[in-house]
Design an enzyme around this catalytic site. Structure first.
Site, short mmCIF file in Angstrom:
data_model
loop_
_atom_site.label_atom_id
_atom_site.label_comp_id
_atom_site.label_asym_id
_atom_site.label_seq_id
_atom_site.Cartn_x
_atom_site.Cartn_y
_atom_site.Cartn_z
N HIS A 68 -15.89 -26.54 -20.66
CA HIS A 68 -14.70 -26.34 -21.48
C HIS A 68 -14.87 -25.10 -22.35
CE1 HIS A 68 -11.57 -27.34 -24.44
NE2 HIS A 68 -11.07 -28.12 -23.50
N PHE B 253 -3.49 -25.08 -24.53
CA PHE B 253 -4.31 -23.98 -25.08
C PHE B 253 -3.48 -22.91 -25.80
CE2 PHE B 253 -7.04 -25.60 -21.60
CZ PHE B 253 -8.14 -25.97 -22.36
N ASP C 169 -4.89 -32.68 -25.13
CA ASP C 169 -3.94 -33.03 -26.18
C ASP C 169 -3.28 -31.77 -26.73
OD1 ASP C 169 -4.04 -35.76 -26.53
OD2 ASP C 169 -4.61 -35.64 -28.63
N TYR D 249 -2.25 -29.27 -29.78
CA TYR D 249 -2.83 -29.00 -31.11
C TYR D 249 -2.07 -29.85 -32.13
CZ TYR D 249 -4.84 -24.79 -28.93
OH TYR D 249 -5.53 -23.92 -28.13
#
Length: 221
Positions: free
Chosen positions: A187, A78, A65, A67
């Site tokens: 992750h 990211f 998703d 931010y």
């Protein structure tokens, strides 16, 4: 449907834009942006593609998703805009780069510099409502971004896919392993990283070793 996306991607993804699901998705996104605060800015929704033309794609990193805090999302997974504090996952990415390829921790969390070198920073969902993680999931974005992964897999060769965490690892099913490279790990989020599933994966040096072996320019991480 006319979608404002980088021309080489437009040529490859045109069939998706004509499908009913995408037209419903576009209507949903338009309505959401009119009625609520959403991220990223409209002009940045397809930023990952705009910085990384189709034929130049060498590496694909898959996020989930955007931010959902003010000023963070810039359309690349990211990544945050210049001057924005680095979220925890990005901090851990930069820490791993520092130990893996001995590159100093950077001031800016803006990963456009990677995208401009052929790294497709692809979130599975390209928009989100402010402060509501996952609010635009299951509306059609995942169908579209899965089609992007399948298209890269089918039309290109020797792409390095970095699949971090359980969600991203599921995308391996969409990739032709006989012609591409897949690197997986936990992750970079603190939850996973603190359990020893992220640090030491050496994905950045491994990616560059693979690119070198294929005669491609390595990434300046």
């Amino acid at each position: 449907m006319d979608v404002n996306i980088e021309p080489s991607w437009k040529a490859h993804l045109k069939p998706e834009f004509e499908k009913p699901y995408f037209q419903q998705l576009a209507q949903f996104v338009k309505q959401e942006y009119q009625q609520s605060t959403c991220y990223p800015k409209g002009k940045d929704i397809f930023s990952a593609f705009d910085h990384c033309p189709f034929q130049e794609t060498k590496v694909v990193i898959i996020g989930q998703d955007p931010y959902h805090g003010p000023g963070q999302a810039n359309g690349l997974c990211f990544s945050v805009k210049d001057g924005i504090p680095h979220p925890p996952s990005l901090v851990n990415i930069f820490k791993e780069i520092k130990t893996d390829v001995e590159k100093p921790y950077p001031a800016s969390g803006n990963l456009e510099r990677w995208a401009d070198q052929g790294v497709l920073l692809l979130n599975a969902t390209l928009t989100v409502r402010a402060h509501q993680a996952g609010s635009h999931q299951n509306k059609g974005w995942e169908t579209f971004t899965d089609a992007v992964i399948k298209t890269v897999s089918a039309e290109l060769e020797g792409v390095v896919f970095l699949l971090w965490g359980g969600f991203a690892k599921k995308k391996a099913a969409l990739i032709d392993k006989s012609k591409h490279h897949i690197l997986t790990s936990g992750h970079p989020s603190p939850l996973s990283a603190n359990r020893g599933l992220w640090f030491g994966n050496n994905h950045f040096s491994k990616t560059n070793a693979l690119l070198n072996r294929m005669g491609k320019q390595p990434i300046d991480w």
